[in-house]
Design a protein around this motif. Sequence first.
Motif, PDB file in Angstrom:
ATOM      1  N   GLN A  16       0.879  -1.114   0.396  1.00 42.30           N
ATOM      2  CA  GLN A  16      -0.062   0.159   0.117  1.00 42.30           C
ATOM      3  C   GLN A  16       1.375   1.156  -0.100  1.00 42.30           C
ATOM      4  N   GLN A  17       2.165   1.616   0.732  1.00 42.08           N
ATOM      5  CA  GLN A  17       3.179   2.486   0.863  1.00 42.08           C
ATOM      6  C   GLN A  17       3.487   2.659  -0.709  1.00 42.08           C
ATOM      7  N   VAL A  18       3.878   1.569  -1.172  1.00 43.96           N
ATOM      8  CA  VAL A  18       4.748   1.523  -2.757  1.00 43.96           C
ATOM      9  C   VAL A  18       3.331   2.193  -3.686  1.00 43.96           C
ATOM     10  N   MET A  19       2.035   1.877  -3.384  1.00 46.26           N
ATOM     11  CA  MET A  19       1.085   2.565  -4.007  1.00 46.26           C
ATOM     12  C   MET A  19       0.838   3.934  -4.068  1.00 46.26           C
ATOM     13  N   ASP A  20       0.985   4.146  -2.724  1.00 45.27           N
ATOM     14  CA  ASP A  20       1.028   5.731  -2.313  1.00 45.27           C
ATOM     15  C   ASP A  20       1.911   6.462  -3.112  1.00 45.27           C
ATOM     16  N   GLN A  21       3.256   6.078  -3.096  1.00 42.09           N
ATOM     17  CA  GLN A  21       4.306   6.854  -2.967  1.00 42.09           C
ATOM     18  C   GLN A  21       4.099   6.755  -4.581  1.00 42.09           C
ATOM     19  N   ILE A  22       3.901   6.065  -5.386  1.00 39.57           N
ATOM     20  CA  ILE A  22       3.880   6.227  -7.435  1.00 39.57           C
ATOM     21  C   ILE A  22       2.095   7.328  -7.201  1.00 39.57           C
TER      22      ILE A  22
END
Length: 228
Positions: A16-22
């Motif tokens: 989820q954090q990777v998604m948020d970064q992108i």
Amino acid sequence: MQLYQVDSVKRNSLAQQVMDQIVSLLISGKLKPGDKLPSEVLLMEQLDVSRPVVREALSSLETLEVIHRKPREGTFISEKIGSGPFRAMLAIYINNLPAVIEARMTLELGLVTIAAEKITDEELEELAETIENIRRNDEDYGKYDKQFHRIIAYSAKNPIVEGMIESLLIAHEKTDSLIKYREPELTIQYHTAIYEALKKRDSIEAYRKMYDHLKYVRDKILNGQEDL
């Protein structure tokens, strides 16, 4: 390729954090529709996560149509994002169930009131067919349920919100996947009540019947989550 300026991701809710970064880079304008993302290896290095985490995040973003992959070319930000930024916000909050459900309710309640004024006789016939198909396929009727809501959404014929409708249907799939048990007879009752209100061109009644339906779905899903 450097993924601009990003923070390394801590090890909780990693995908989820990777998604948020992108998505944050997309919202800020540092990433734009059509831009190519770094390779999985570079994303792993820059975000300090494993390959499975990167793949899970990219798979979720692809499902939400935020990105798309081209064989032998790489992963790109979807051109659709330009006309449908709601997808990006949905990507950030896809695991916040109350927020997703409320977003779905907000959109559908508005759309059904306009649909009552604009829906055609042909679209009403299509709605009636979906109800009959649910009756005939009471063990696996999810696609007919989704079709019912899609017909209503598009019958509002509003080009400004059309970019949100597919995201609305993604939210529908997310909430639908969390329902533990099916009650086809209740679904038929709710859909029939909405259909009859639309057939009468009664916006207020259509709103009330859609609210009854979506409140039932919301309560069923959220109460089910408490039992996990």
